[in-house]
Write an enzyme that holds these catalytic residues in place. Sequence first.
Site, short mmCIF file in Angstrom:
data_model
loop_
_atom_site.label_atom_id
_atom_site.label_comp_id
_atom_site.label_asym_id
_atom_site.label_seq_id
_atom_site.Cartn_x
_atom_site.Cartn_y
_atom_site.Cartn_z
N ASP A 37 0.84 -1.19 0.00
CA ASP A 37 0.00 0.00 0.00
C ASP A 37 0.87 1.24 0.00
O ASP A 37 2.09 1.15 0.00
CB ASP A 37 -0.84 0.04 1.29
CG ASP A 37 -1.72 -1.16 1.44
OD1 ASP A 37 -2.51 -1.43 0.54
OD2 ASP A 37 -1.62 -1.83 2.49
N LYS B 187 -3.55 3.89 -2.91
CA LYS B 187 -4.24 4.95 -3.65
C LYS B 187 -3.30 5.63 -4.63
O LYS B 187 -2.14 5.88 -4.32
CB LYS B 187 -4.80 5.98 -2.68
CG LYS B 187 -6.08 5.53 -2.05
CD LYS B 187 -6.65 6.62 -1.16
CE LYS B 187 -7.85 6.08 -0.39
NZ LYS B 187 -8.20 6.91 0.75
N THR C 64 2.16 -1.23 15.81
CA THR C 64 1.01 -0.48 15.31
C THR C 64 1.18 1.02 15.53
O THR C 64 1.70 1.46 16.55
CB THR C 64 -0.30 -0.98 15.97
OG1 THR C 64 -1.38 -0.16 15.50
CG2 THR C 64 -0.26 -0.87 17.49
N MET D 232 -7.75 6.60 11.29
CA MET D 232 -8.53 6.94 10.10
C MET D 232 -9.78 7.75 10.46
O MET D 232 -10.83 7.59 9.86
CB MET D 232 -8.93 5.66 9.34
CG MET D 232 -7.72 4.90 8.84
SD MET D 232 -8.15 3.25 8.20
CE MET D 232 -8.44 2.33 9.71
N GLY E 68 3.10 10.67 12.40
CA GLY E 68 3.85 10.33 13.61
C GLY E 68 4.99 9.37 13.33
O GLY E 68 4.92 8.54 12.43
#
Lengths: 258, 258
Positions: B42, B64, B125, B180, B209
């Site tokens: 991605d 995208k 994460t 998101m 971040g």
Amino acid sequence: MPDPPGPRVGRVYLVGAGPGDPGLLTLRGKEILERAEVVVYDRLASPRLLEFVAPGAERIYVGKKAGRHVVPQDRINAIIVEKAREGKTVVRLKGGDPFIFGRGGEEAQELRRAGIPYEIVPGVTSAIAVPAYAGIPLTHRAHTASVAFVTGHRESGKDDEATIDWKGLSTGVGTLVFLMGMSNLPNIVRRLVENGRPPETPVAVIRWGTTPRHRSVDGTLADIVDRVREAELGPPAVIVVGEVAGLRSELDWFEGRP
Amino acid sequence: MPDPPGPRVGRVYLVGAGPGDPGLLTLRGKEILERAEVVVYDRLASPRLLEFVAPGAERIYVGKKAGRHVVPQDRINAIIVEKAREGKTVVRLKGGDPFIFGRGGEEAQELRRAGIPYEIVPGVTSAIAVPAYAGIPLTHRAHTASVAFVTGHRESGKDDEATIDWKGLSTGVGTLVFLMGMSNLPNIVRRLVENGRPPETPVAVIRWGTTPRHRSVDGTLADIVDRVREAELGPPAVIVVGEVAGLRSELDWFEGRP
């Protein structure tokens, strides 16, 4: 922030060691372990992490010892500050991530008060990786858009379990992950069901996750306490409650490996 | 599980790329990227991760593109299965952790259905590391024993935000981290306050971040929407709600670095 006047002050790194599989240490964590002059560590899920530490570095164990109490947090803070004041590069190595139930926040506050520069090196948390190795995605579009981590541990002199808002937690979040909750499992299950979580909700309990000793028990809120007792599964373990725990039978990949 | 009959089937690794700082990739993630024959990725927070990929490996971008839609999940699944069936070692590289809002669960299910062996390589994460770089420990004994991650994203055709149990979430969990959620920030704030979270609760919004482009805005539920607008801070960003967000002024270490 400029260093305080006087002799050169060292730097402290609060490093997450990851969940146990040494391959889940970060690149930066390894690099910093290699150049540490002092490593202050708890009981680690994998002693192999210490192989990255240089032979001449000082290793200070502050975890639980057989028959003795854990080193108090105040004493750990004092050791870190003292070693940094000697000008040393200090690593405080902590299981999982330093800021997820790791008291890293308290250690950072102590370092800030003492004027010692520090950096945080996040780690892969057991709360995510242990379920992942067991075949449980904590979030899934078809099941839930939220996950919570909760400590199920009773701190000495303070009952965390009693301070939890069980009503909100039980139904407000899709997936619940309890760390340090094994001795409290019957209470956790009872509170969740009393507060509206259906008894048929899947539960997985995973011990020594991500390591070759990995063991797990599956069930539901209705029967997990009995199943864990039958399997004689003790602490430490990660408890996952929610629909996603039911995906294990489909998605398990680690236990089924050749 | 034995491989299906016929030509040798490859293996797929769902690898967490971490939050952006390439140093937060895991050792195992790096090792697997180095021997990948196909990498499906991605939009990454750091393009430097692709430097680990061998020159001869095939790189397939499924994120995208300017002015175009994202590659649909069905198509991504089909690519991964197809490449594995060619006998290739395939890495599906995903920002953060593959099982935290990463649709890794769906990809694993697709692989299982197709009979293709896979492994999960958890990552650090963004939900934890981005706040950590901003000086926010998500849990802290003095403040909270629970933290939840919530997706604030509206999936096309499905309104996640509407499916959230705001009543339970608002007060049932100490620290809330929204991923998101930027385009939905006014709704998130309104729902939390309507459901009992005090307007003076600290909030931090952090963009990019863990990278050199790191930017953040601090406020409370009462004023964060205005502050974010004034700062012209856009998506993607991590939103942290809870007392611990107020520790930033004391514990920030990354923005203040020399």
